[in-house]
Enzyme design. Structure first.
Site, PDB file in Angstrom:
ATOM      1  N   SER A 141       0.815   0.877  -0.548  1.00  0.00           N
ATOM      2  CA  SER A 141      -0.606   0.960  -0.860  1.00  0.00           C
ATOM      3  C   SER A 141      -1.245  -0.361  -0.487  1.00  0.00           C
ATOM      4  CB  SER A 141      -0.793   1.227  -2.363  1.00  0.00           C
ATOM      5  OG  SER A 141      -2.127   1.004  -2.775  1.00  0.00           O
ATOM      6  N   TYR A 154       0.649  -0.568 -11.461  1.00  0.00           N
ATOM      7  CA  TYR A 154       0.623   0.041 -10.128  1.00  0.00           C
ATOM      8  C   TYR A 154       0.833  -1.011  -9.049  1.00  0.00           C
ATOM      9  CZ  TYR A 154      -1.056   2.885  -6.207  1.00  0.00           C
ATOM     10  OH  TYR A 154      -1.165   3.558  -5.014  1.00  0.00           O
ATOM     11  N   LYS A 158       3.958  -1.444  -6.299  1.00  0.00           N
ATOM     12  CA  LYS A 158       3.749  -1.396  -4.849  1.00  0.00           C
ATOM     13  C   LYS A 158       4.132  -2.713  -4.183  1.00  0.00           C
ATOM     14  CE  LYS A 158       2.331   2.865  -4.666  1.00  0.00           C
ATOM     15  NZ  LYS A 158       3.115   3.907  -3.964  1.00  0.00           N
TER      16      LYS A 158
END
Length: 265
Positions: A141, A154, A158
């Site tokens: 991402s 998150y 990533k």
């Protein structure tokens, strides 16, 4: 195990929706047989209604469970005798202040986004090495290159996936294996991952809330992202930026960090 010639085979996690579904449909169009893994059995069944039976097999699996991923690998190799492309796409997003997000939520995000690919590395990569070909594609991402407020879990997952991808690629190269690795940094894509999330309902002007709106309503179409990614995969590109602005923002962030400052936004 199948006998006789078989088409190239792709295994896609998080296959039931969003980018994963777009990968399955595009790869099937290109002649791949696809094994799609997801928790959503109903959505997997919907894909089966769109594709010929020789192009699609859906497997209900939770990538956070090592046993499920090992079962997926066994199934894929037993059914087709090979895997050409492994796409680690399954992911989840949670928002909130780092110290307020429940530990169980932290663990769930890391288990899916980071340990899901780790499990796949353990289960698939030895088989890819043994067969002498194949490519691992990890869908990271833009959050692997920058960290916004309210997205610590998150972003951490990533960032970790980027590190895993680079280490894995170097390990394979060091042993002379032809198995390749790519890592993808999509920005906002219309996948529905953020449709119901609000970091702070009482402050709609927070950057994270604007970002969540962009993810839900203003992102690129999954099929466009997938076509760009596959072009780069075929070219053997390691770091893939489907949207140029992600590369530009990452470059700006690095310059700011090297200057000792906290990037804004």
């Amino acid at each position: 195990m199948t006998t006789g010639p078989v088409p190239p085979v792709a295994v896609v996690t998080g296959a039931a929706s969003g980018i994963g579904r777009a990968f399955v449909l595009e790869l099937a169009r290109r002649g791949y047989a696809c094994v799609g893994a997801d928790l959503d059995e109903s959505a997997l069944g919907d894909i089966a209604g769109e594709l010929a039976t020789d192009k699609w097999l859906g497997v209900v699996a939770d990538v956070s469970r090592a046993t499920d991923v090992e079962r997926l690998a066994e199934f894929s190799f037993d059914r087709f005798g090979r895997v050409d492309l492994l796409i680690n796409n399954a992911g989840t997003l949670a928002t909130g202040k780092s110290w307020e997000m429940p530990i169980a939520t932290w663990r769930r995000v890391l288990d899916i986004n980071l340990f899901g690919p780790v499990h796949a590395v353990h289960s698939f990569v030895p088989r890819l090495i043994a067969q002498g070909f194949g490519q691992v594609v990890n869908i990271a991402s833009a959050a692997a290159l920058a960290a916004h407020a309210h997205t610590a879990a998150y972003a951490a997952s990533k960032h970790g996936l980027l590190a895993l991808s680079e280490s894995l690629a170097r390990e394979l190269a060091a042993m002379g294996s032809p198995v390749r690795v790519s890592v993808v940094f999509p920005g906002a894509v219309r996948t529905g991952i953020a449709r119901e999330l609000v970091a702070d309902a009482g402050n709609a002007t927070l950057p994270i809330n604007r970002l969540l709106v962009d993810l839900a309503t203003k992102g690129a179409e999954p099929q466009d992202v997938v076509r760009q990614v596959l072009r780069e995969v075929e070219a053997g590109t390691f770091a893939i930026f489907p949207q140029t602005k992600v590369r530009d923002r990452a470059s700006e962030r690095l310059k700011t960090l090297l200057g000792g400052k906290l990037p804004v936004g």
